[in-house]
Design an enzyme around this catalytic site. Sequence first.
Site, PDB file in Angstrom:
ATOM      1  N   CYS A   1       0.936  -0.892  -0.202  1.00  0.00           N
ATOM      2  CA  CYS A   1       0.699  -0.050  -0.124  1.00  0.00           C
ATOM      3  C   CYS A   1       0.639   0.983  -0.155  1.00  0.00           C
ATOM      4  O   CYS A   1       1.110   1.572   1.194  1.00  0.00           O
ATOM      5  CB  CYS A   1      -0.951  -0.162   0.935  1.00  0.00           C
ATOM      6  SG  CYS A   1      -2.134   1.055   1.301  1.00  0.00           S
TER       7      CYS A   1
ATOM      8  N   CYS B   1      -0.348   4.321   3.105  1.00  0.00           N
ATOM      9  CA  CYS B   1      -0.383   3.757   4.100  1.00  0.00           C
ATOM     10  C   CYS B   1       1.139   4.370   3.846  1.00  0.00           C
ATOM     11  O   CYS B   1       1.335   4.529   4.704  1.00  0.00           O
ATOM     12  CB  CYS B   1      -0.888   2.633   4.421  1.00  0.00           C
ATOM     13  SG  CYS B   1      -1.843   1.749   3.292  1.00  0.00           S
ATOM     14  N   ASP B   2       2.373   3.722   2.654  1.00  0.00           N
ATOM     15  CA  ASP B   2       3.559   3.648   3.386  1.00  0.00           C
ATOM     16  C   ASP B   2       4.437   4.318   2.597  1.00  0.00           C
ATOM     17  O   ASP B   2       6.193   4.364   3.018  1.00  0.00           O
ATOM     18  CB  ASP B   2       3.769   1.834   3.038  1.00  0.00           C
ATOM     19  CG  ASP B   2       3.328   1.439   4.810  1.00  0.00           C
ATOM     20  OD1 ASP B   2       2.825   1.808   5.844  1.00  0.00           O
ATOM     21  OD2 ASP B   2       3.525  -0.291   4.164  1.00  0.00           O
TER      22      ASP B   2
END
Length: 321
Positions: A137, A140-141
């Site tokens: 993701c 997200c990261d």
Amino acid sequence: MATTHKTRMLIIGSGPAGLTAAIYGARAGLQPIVVQGLQPGGQLTITTDVENYPGFRDAIQGPWLVQEMQAQAEHVGTRMIWDTITEVDLSGPPFRATGDSGDVYEADVLIISTGAQAKWLGVEGEQELSGKGVSACATCDGFFFRGKKVVVIGGGNTAVEEALYLTNHSTDVTLIHRRDSLRAERILQERLLAHPNITLLWNKAVERFAGEGVLQRIELVDTVTGERVEEPTDGAFVAIGHAPATELFKGKLELDENGYIVVEPGTPKTAIPGVFACGDVMDHTYRQAVTAAGTGCMAALDAERFLAEHDFAAKHAHAAQ
Ligand code: NDP
């Protein structure tokens, strides 16, 4: 001995969508039951740092966040049951679900929040280095790779969008695809090919993620020539699709071509009155904890309204007899 649990609101799945629906349902006095499923807490339990869930100045841990959501849901009156639903009967209300334990759950409204899982390549080093450079993701990261070299694996819309997104953080993004043409929409392809900070590696399959404690390189094989090459990198984003957990609902609810539950646009309503779907099981676009929580809230509010209308109609029918 098998038990029948009766409730006004049954929630299948215990990620942010299901737990948020439970918090709202419990606070409306519906005494919901959440059947937790095989991975209680869902995808957050396999995430490490979370920096994009509002309300926390510093990074929090995914498993901690979902534990707090669960504690909050229980505190306001939710019953959590550790079971996995293996069969559903949507001919209600009441709706019936049968668990792996043999227990039966009977409810006036059903909220489906069984989530989705990122697909992984299944190659050496992938799980060992997950959260240590390997991720599924970028939203997200990606932030953790600011100024570093990153690669994205895949050739669909998700892979191309993730590569483009990562250029916000990195000036060295490589898209690795196993063929020599992309499956992504033309407009996305055009943006990708025109981007000065994105390089493409065609016809390459990942054989191994490698590094000492953290990801340092990817070992690739050319799918045409068989030649082996290494690509040094700090981050790798596997973007080869997601699989929604909808096996239970095949033939019972409308699913789209990728297996996601179809809902009335802009709502969590399925085609069956009283059955709602929220979170990643119906959303292949946003897939964030906060959007899952948002649709969980919507599902509970719509379920409450459905019950209120239903109860009203039943009372009137009774009075008219
Ligand atoms: P897709 O199934 O569309 O694409 C998956 C990609 O991963 C393909 O290029 C495929 O390669 C590759 N792949 C699959 N398995 C492997 C493997 N084992 N090794 C290497 N590569 C692999 O998934 P997406 O997540 O991209 O999209 C899912 C759906 O969601 C699509 O309908 C898409 O259009 C939609 N979507 C829409 C968005 C939007 O509208 N903005 C954003 C994101 C998704 P190959 O091409 O060779 O099969």
